[in-house]
Design an enzyme around this catalytic site. Structure first.
Site, short mmCIF file in Angstrom:
data_model
loop_
_atom_site.label_atom_id
_atom_site.label_comp_id
_atom_site.label_asym_id
_atom_site.label_seq_id
_atom_site.Cartn_x
_atom_site.Cartn_y
_atom_site.Cartn_z
N HIS A 46 0.73 -1.12 0.09
CA HIS A 46 -0.09 -0.09 0.06
C HIS A 46 0.72 1.65 0.50
CE1 HIS A 46 0.46 -0.27 4.58
NE2 HIS A 46 0.18 0.95 4.51
N ASP A 55 0.06 -7.43 1.78
CA ASP A 55 0.64 -6.28 1.49
C ASP A 55 2.19 -5.92 1.08
OD1 ASP A 55 0.18 -3.41 2.00
OD2 ASP A 55 0.05 -3.56 3.93
N SER A 80 4.89 2.26 8.04
CA SER A 80 4.47 0.96 7.10
C SER A 80 5.47 0.76 6.35
CB SER A 80 3.78 1.58 6.31
OG SER A 80 2.39 0.87 7.24
#
Length: 306
Positions: A54, A84, A160
């Protein structure tokens, strides 16, 4: 003066930070969706960076900046929204790769260290413990990531794609989400995800199989549960028109209890079996239908558009 438990804790965290922070990159990403930031880890000497899918969604390139002040452009080689995970390849020299560990060795309560570039701040380190294991993380692509690591190490926007490391300085997870106060999640580094990373590096994508059913876990009658060795099965609630499941004669109301010799009780269990090896290969599925166990043979096709 004898070492205290706090001294030992600090020594572990500072050692992990010393060894791994140089290999953490701050990613500046531009795409049709606008500008964004995230973190990445160098995972090979030839310039492969690992991040969250993402973070680089919709982007072909990113700039990777390291703590020593150097920066390189990097191409997005492949991304897999279903796990992901994404990989990039840097154009230029990068720091040494981080050693990869195996999240299967983690235990609840174990010390872990989260490294990355939250809020664009290079070289950020937080520490905590493994709060739980085996969590499932829904993704925007409609599947779930299995065996997710839950930690109380503080994570913030921009974390992230960064590394979650054990006390020996091995990367055991990729920080992927902030689920709430005191709750961070990481995609595990294990044989399954390493195979995904290898596929992304080699081919730019991951091939998966597809059956075309939706279902829900249901409790089985005691006599059937004793017969198959499981108290639950997966009741088919929907069959996609034109799917491999429809071609095999699978119907709504059927209760699936095994696939390719493996017991199944949830949709995630089927998802776990739908790997590249299953594409175009006839597999046996056992169903409970009309008071009897019925075997059908289904040929999964490749999942496209993921």
């Amino acid at each position: 003066m004898p070492e205290t438990p706090l001294d030992a804790y600090s020594r572990v965290v500072t050692g992990v930070a010393r060894d791994l922070l140089p290999s953490m990159a701050s990613l500046a990403v531009r795409s049709r969706r606008g500008a964004g930031t995230g973190s990445a880890s160098v995972v090979s000497a030839d310039g492969v960076l690992l991040t969250s899918a993402h973070v680089v969604a919709g982007a072909d390139r990113a700039e990777a900046a390291f703590g020593d002040g150097t920066s390189v452009d990097a191409d997005v080689v492949g991304r897999d929204p279903l796990s992901d995970l994404a990989v990039l390849r840097a154009h230029g020299a990068v720091p040494p790769p981080v050693p990869l560990g195996d999240a299967r060795s983690l235990r609840v309560g174990q010390l872990v260290v989260a490294l990355g570039t939250p809020l664009g701040l290079a070289g950020s380190v937080t520490a905590g413990i493994v709060s739980n294991l085996g969590r499932s993380l829904p993704t925007a692509a409609g599947r779930v990531v299995d065996e997710v690591i839950q930690t109380d190490a503080a994570l913030n926007p921009g974390n992230s794609g960064g590394a979650l490391a054990d006390g020996r300085g091995r990367m055991v997870g990729v920080n992927t989400a902030v689920a709430g106060v005191g709750l961070g999640l990481a995609v595990p580094i294990n044989p399954a995800t390493r195979a995904i990373i290898d596929a992304l590096v080699a081919h730019g994508r991951v091939r998966r199989a597809w059956l075309g059913i939706a279902g829900a876990q249901v409790r089985l009658a005691p006599e059937l549960a004793a017969r198959i060795g499981s108290p639950t099965g997966l009741q088919v609630t929907f069959v996609v028109a034109g799917s491999p499941a429809e071609a095999a004669g699978i119907r709504p109301g059927d209760i699936a209890v095994s696939l390719d010799g493996t017991g199944i009780v949830t949709a995630t269990a089927i998802q776990r079996l739908m790997v590249e090896d299953a594409i175009d290969r006839e597999v046996e599925m056992t169903l409970w239908r009309g008071g009897a166990l019925v075997d059908v043979f289904v040929v999964p096709r490749e999942l496209v558009g993921s």
